[in-house]
Design an enzyme around this catalytic site. Structure first.
Site, short mmCIF file in Angstrom:
data_model
loop_
_atom_site.label_atom_id
_atom_site.label_comp_id
_atom_site.label_asym_id
_atom_site.label_seq_id
_atom_site.Cartn_x
_atom_site.Cartn_y
_atom_site.Cartn_z
N GLU A 259 -8.90 12.62 5.83
CA GLU A 259 -9.60 11.49 6.43
C GLU A 259 -11.06 11.44 5.98
O GLU A 259 -11.62 10.37 5.76
CB GLU A 259 -9.53 11.58 7.96
CG GLU A 259 -8.13 11.36 8.53
CD GLU A 259 -7.53 10.03 8.13
OE1 GLU A 259 -8.17 8.99 8.40
OE2 GLU A 259 -6.45 10.02 7.52
N TRP A 262 -10.95 10.09 2.45
CA TRP A 262 -10.77 8.63 2.47
C TRP A 262 -12.12 7.93 2.67
O TRP A 262 -12.41 6.91 2.04
CB TRP A 262 -9.83 8.21 3.61
CG TRP A 262 -8.38 8.12 3.24
CD1 TRP A 262 -7.39 8.98 3.61
CD2 TRP A 262 -7.74 7.09 2.47
NE1 TRP A 262 -6.18 8.56 3.11
CE2 TRP A 262 -6.37 7.41 2.41
CE3 TRP A 262 -8.20 5.95 1.81
CZ2 TRP A 262 -5.45 6.61 1.72
CZ3 TRP A 262 -7.29 5.16 1.13
CH2 TRP A 262 -5.95 5.48 1.08
N TRP A 290 -4.55 -19.05 4.03
CA TRP A 290 -4.55 -18.53 5.41
C TRP A 290 -4.43 -19.70 6.41
O TRP A 290 -5.01 -20.75 6.22
CB TRP A 290 -5.85 -17.78 5.70
CG TRP A 290 -6.10 -16.61 4.79
CD1 TRP A 290 -7.02 -16.53 3.78
CD2 TRP A 290 -5.42 -15.35 4.79
NE1 TRP A 290 -6.96 -15.32 3.16
CE2 TRP A 290 -5.99 -14.56 3.76
CE3 TRP A 290 -4.39 -14.80 5.56
CZ2 TRP A 290 -5.56 -13.26 3.48
CZ3 TRP A 290 -3.97 -13.51 5.29
CH2 TRP A 290 -4.55 -12.75 4.26
N ASN A 325 -6.58 4.97 15.43
CA ASN A 325 -6.42 4.57 14.03
C ASN A 325 -5.04 4.00 13.72
O ASN A 325 -4.91 3.03 12.97
CB ASN A 325 -6.72 5.75 13.10
CG ASN A 325 -6.82 5.30 11.65
OD1 ASN A 325 -7.65 4.45 11.31
ND2 ASN A 325 -5.97 5.84 10.80
N TRP A 343 -8.13 -11.74 6.62
CA TRP A 343 -8.57 -10.39 6.97
C TRP A 343 -10.07 -10.33 7.26
O TRP A 343 -10.52 -9.49 8.04
CB TRP A 343 -8.22 -9.39 5.85
CG TRP A 343 -8.85 -9.68 4.51
CD1 TRP A 343 -8.31 -10.40 3.48
CD2 TRP A 343 -10.15 -9.25 4.06
NE1 TRP A 343 -9.19 -10.44 2.42
CE2 TRP A 343 -10.32 -9.74 2.74
CE3 TRP A 343 -11.18 -8.50 4.63
CZ2 TRP A 343 -11.48 -9.52 1.99
CZ3 TRP A 343 -12.33 -8.26 3.89
CH2 TRP A 343 -12.47 -8.77 2.59
N TRP A 366 -9.16 -2.95 6.26
CA TRP A 366 -8.65 -4.31 6.41
C TRP A 366 -8.02 -4.83 5.13
O TRP A 366 -6.97 -5.49 5.17
CB TRP A 366 -9.77 -5.24 6.90
CG TRP A 366 -9.85 -5.24 8.38
CD1 TRP A 366 -10.65 -4.49 9.17
CD2 TRP A 366 -9.01 -6.00 9.27
NE1 TRP A 366 -10.39 -4.74 10.50
CE2 TRP A 366 -9.39 -5.67 10.59
CE3 TRP A 366 -8.00 -6.93 9.08
CZ2 TRP A 366 -8.78 -6.23 11.72
CZ3 TRP A 366 -7.40 -7.50 10.20
CH2 TRP A 366 -7.78 -7.15 11.49
#
Length: 436
Positions: A259, A262, A290, A325, A343, A366
């Site tokens: 993590e 990341w 969208w 998460n 998004w 996202w």
């Protein structure tokens, strides 16, 4: 103007005395150090919530740090203004030899620092910046071809390989040094002076729970458990050291270390691709038509979609400034796939609410959910909220905590049918982006 030359250390996302890289080197240099913190109006004036808990957290932290410096006969200069205005005033007030600070990699911060560096150089003041908020920054982990990594797994392998060959030693506390500029307190603006009120939201502490981290891989996906560290806000504002955290946890749990990797992966993506702030990393994903139904977006924001796991997540976010998460992925997938809402709308909403908001992480997460990002899930992978609930909250412990009216007539029907929404998303994505 002050008689003797001084160094100014500029605090930003590094609100601590312990293991603070640029502060350590500033204090080892020859001039006495006067620290500075700016409540940046370019940022604060854009915030809609005047009880933003992040502002309260920064304020309380800065106030505590100022008190510690006053005990050493120094102070922390605190200003509420635009950085350019502050520095122009400081150049008139002090004989500044040099400025030290730690690097920030977000687009606004990079532009701000370039502007201040130019101003200082006109006055023959050097601007020294150090790496502090990451283990490896921008160009330190590259492919053999010298390019940035676009896929996480090979980046992680290279990152870990570099770590195995590198000493990551935390630096001594700055409070051990005596090279502070001796001056009287300058006070600091109140929250009210900045048009804010103190938030009542509880801030998680910065203690590292080694037992929790040891079990992280087994329990982190279950939102009903208290099984995540909640250290995000402390990493965001630098109230804990990333070096100390990595040293403390690297042998405890590989999943937890992943993590942290990341986090740095997304930071190097943002550094090399600043356009991702408002554009898809994969440009073809900006072709998606969208639906952007404002009423449906509002129902998602309020946690009234009729999908319990989604609603629980949104209500948790709205209530405490945090969302588990696993549920972040589910709610993001629901917005972008089930509702076909951009998004960027969801990213902005999370940015306004999350205590642990990081631009790189939030944007990366996202875009991952929408399929448009680097190393993203393919567009045809659409989270099923029901199966996710069965896997990770089967007894509805998490859901019932946040959706107490579940199974009553007060709880809304699902706003869309999962199967129909999934088929709609697949068709629209496929037409817009091809087979990807």
């Amino acid at each position: 103007m002050s008689v003797s030359k001084i160094t100014i250390f500029w605090f930003r996302r590094d609100l601590r005395f312990e293991d603070n890289t640029a502060l350590y080197y500033a204090l080892k240099d020859k001039y006495p150090v006067l620290p500075l913190f700016i409540f940046d109006r370019n940022i604060l004036d854009e915030l809609d919530n005047r009880e933003d808990a992040r502002v309260s957290f920064i304020y309380d932290t800065v106030k505590s740090m100022q008190k510690q410096l006053e005990d050493k006969g120094s102070t922390l200069l605190v200003r509420y203004a635009k950085p350019m205005d502050v520095w122009q005033a400081l150049l008139k007030e002090y004989d500044i030899a040099q400025v030290y600070t730690n690097r920030d990699y977000e687009p606004y911060a990079k532009e701000r620092d370039q502007t201040i560096d130019k101003l200082l150089s006109k006055h023959d003041v050097s601007f020294m910046s150090c790496k502090d908020q990451v283990i490896y920054e921008k160009d330190e982990v590259l492919t053999n071809a010298g390019d940035f990594y676009k896929v996480f797994t090979p980046y992680k392998r290279a990152w870990l390989d570099k770590l195995s060959r590198t000493e990551v030693n935390p630096l001594p506390s700055a409070l051990r040094f005596d090279n502070w500029y001796q001056t009287k307190t300058n006070g600091m603006p109140s929250l009210e002076d900045m048009n804010f009120k103190h938030s009542s939201l509880e801030i998680p502490d910065s203690n590292v729970d080694e037992k929790l981290i040891s079990n992280y891989d087994k329990s982190r996906d279950y939102p009903g458990l208290q099984a995540t560290t909640r250290l995000g806000i402390h990493l965001r504002f630098g109230t804990i050291s990333i070096r100390k955290l990595v040293n403390q946890t690297r042998k405890l749990n590989d999943t937890f270390l992943n993590e942290l990797i990341w986090r740095e992966f997304y930071m190097q993506i943002l550094h090399h691709n600043p356009q991702v702030v408002d554009k898809a990393f994969k440009p073809q994903y900006d072709n998606i038509p969208w639906r952007n139904d404002e009423e449906e977006f509002q129902r998602w924001c309020e946690g009234k979609t009729g999908y319990p796991i989604v609603d629980a997540g949104m209500r948790q976010l709205n209530a405490i400034g945090y969302m588990h998460n696993r549920v972040r992925m589910i709610t993001a997938s629901f917005l972008t796939k089930h509702l076909l809402i951009d998004w960027r709308w969801g990213e902005a909403y999370f940015a306004s609410k999350l205590l642990d908001y990081e631009l790189a992480n939030n944007n990366g997460g996202w875009q991952w959910a929408a399929g448009s990002g680097v190393d993203a899930q393919p567009y045809f992978r659409i989270f099923n909220p029901y199966s996710q609930t069965d896997k990770f909250d089967k007894q509805h412990e998490y859901i019932r905590r946040w959706v107490p009216e579940l199974d009553t007539e007060d709880y809304p029907e699902p706003m869309v049918d999962h199967k129909e929404a999934r088929e709609r998303a697949l068709n629209i994505y496929k037409k817009a982006v091809g087979k990807n």
